[in-house]
Design an enzyme around this catalytic site. Structure first.
Site, short mmCIF file in Angstrom:
data_model
loop_
_atom_site.label_atom_id
_atom_site.label_comp_id
_atom_site.label_asym_id
_atom_site.label_seq_id
_atom_site.Cartn_x
_atom_site.Cartn_y
_atom_site.Cartn_z
N HIS A 46 0.24 6.08 0.99
CA HIS A 46 -0.66 6.85 1.54
C HIS A 46 0.12 8.16 1.61
CE1 HIS A 46 1.67 5.07 4.85
NE2 HIS A 46 1.12 3.84 4.67
N HIS B 205 5.96 6.85 7.61
CA HIS B 205 6.22 5.79 8.45
C HIS B 205 7.54 5.93 8.94
CE1 HIS B 205 2.36 3.51 8.36
NE2 HIS B 205 2.60 3.04 7.29
N GLU C 98 0.71 -1.25 0.04
CA GLU C 98 -0.05 0.00 -0.07
C GLU C 98 0.99 1.22 0.13
OE1 GLU C 98 -1.99 -0.58 3.53
OE2 GLU C 98 -0.59 0.48 4.82
N CYS D 46 6.33 0.91 14.70
CA CYS D 46 6.04 2.04 13.55
C CYS D 46 5.58 3.13 14.24
CB CYS D 46 4.91 1.37 12.47
SG CYS D 46 4.51 2.51 11.32
#
Lengths: 180, 180
Positions: free
Chosen positions: B84, B88, B82, B136
Site C-alpha cells: 500500500h 508501517h 500485501e 505497528c
C-alpha cells in the site's frame, strides 16, 4: 508555536535527525539498544529538571506523521515535569516506576499503556534500583514543552500524594548536592 | 484513495473505533491483553489470505496523527501478503518468526525494528509453535492494501528464498484443506 522539537527531558542537543528512509531491518541488541539507532543521553547540569534520562529515536520516517522514541530513565532518575499542546502515547517496555499524569500518580510495569492528553502535566520516575524504559509515540510536528511556574508547582504539590512524589526528587537532589 | 482502514490482514469487521480520549492509565494483563482494549480476531474463511491473526488498537486518539496497534499471529500463522502507499513502523514484542519485506526475508525476535516503506510487499509469519506479536505504527489517514496479482505473485516467487517462504504457506493450506 509548532516546532519539531522535543519531549520528556526538555533538552535537544542538536543531534542530526535522519529523515530519509531507514534500513528495512534494524535488529535489537542487548540492553535496549538497536543497530543504527543513536543513543542520546540528556546532558545534566545543576539546574536540570530531569535526572538520568536517555532517548533513542526508533522511527522517524518519510510518510509517517508520528515518531516512535524509546526513553530510558535510570534507577532513581526522573523525566522533566512538563506539559504541552501535543499528546503522548506511551507503552512501558522495561522495568518499573511511577508516573504522574495530571493530578494522578500510578505505578507502571512492562506493557502498561499511558495516554497523556493535551496540556496535561506529566513526569516519569524510575524505581530506585532499576531503569524504567518506555516507548513514546508523538506527532512529528509539535510544540515545545512548558515547565511549571512557581504557582503551578505549588498547585500541583497541594494535590493528594503529588507533594510527596515531587518532594522526593527535591530531597534527593539536595542530598546529591551535599555529597559533592 | 485515502481511507481510515486497515493493515496486515486486509479485513475490517466494522468494530466501532473510539476516537475519544482514552483513559489515562490502561494496565497490561497477562497474555498481551490490555484493560479497555478490544481483542479483534480476524475471521477466517476458505479464501482468506491470512491465518490466525488478531489485532488490538492500543492508541487511536484525538490529536495523534498515527495509531499504534498490536498484531499477533499464532504459531504457524501468517499475515496477508500485501502492499500500500502508507508506511508501517514495526517493533516485534513477542515470540519469533520471519518477515518478508520487498524481496528480503529475515528472522525477527523481540525488540527488532522493521520499516516497511511505501508500496513494499510484506508479510509476517510466526514460528511453528509460538505466537509472533508486534507493534505497528501507522498514519490514521491511509489507503487500502493491495493484494498481489497472479503475475506479481509469480515475480515474487522467482526471487531467491521467497518462493520457498510463500510456498510453505500454500503447502500448509493444502494439508489443512485435505485434513477437513
Amino acid at each position: 508555536m509548532i516546532t519539531d522539537l522535543e519531549g520528556f527531558a526538555s533538552r535537544d542537543h542538536g543531534l542530526a535527525m535522519d529523515s530519509e528512509q531507514q534500513p528495512t531491518f534494524r535488529p535489537s541488541r542487548d540492553g535496549f539498544r538497536w543497530d543504527g539507532v543513536a543513543h542520546q543521553p540528556y546532558k545534566q547540569d545543576g539546574g536540570a529538571p530531569f535526572k538520568d534520562v536517555s532517548r533513542q529515536v526508533l522511527f522517524h520516517e518519510d510518510g509517517l506523521a508520528c515518531e516512535l522514541r524509546y526513553f530510558e530513565v535510570d534507577g532513581g532518575g526522573y523525566s522533566t515535569l512538563e506539559r504541552h499542546q501535543h499528546a503522548h502515547a506511551v507503552m512501558v517496555i522495561r522495568g518499573h516506576g511511577e508516573c504522574l499524569v495530571g493530578g494522578e500518580i500510578r505505578s507502571v510495569k512492562p506493557l502498561d499503556l499511558v495516554s497523556i492528553a493535551s496540556w496535561t502535566w506529566h513526569q516519569f520516575r524510575a524505581s530506585e534500583h532499576e531503569p524504567l524504559g518506555f516507548l513514546c509515540m508523538v506527532n512529528i510536528a509539535r510544540d515545545r514543552p512548558q515547565l511549571p511556574t512557581e504557582q503551578e508547582m505549588a498547585q500541583l504539590k497541594a494535590l493528594p500524594g503529588v507533594g510527596r512524589f515531587l518532594e522526593k526528587h527535591e530531597r534527593k537532589a539536595r542530598r546529591s548536592a551535599l555529597s559533592v
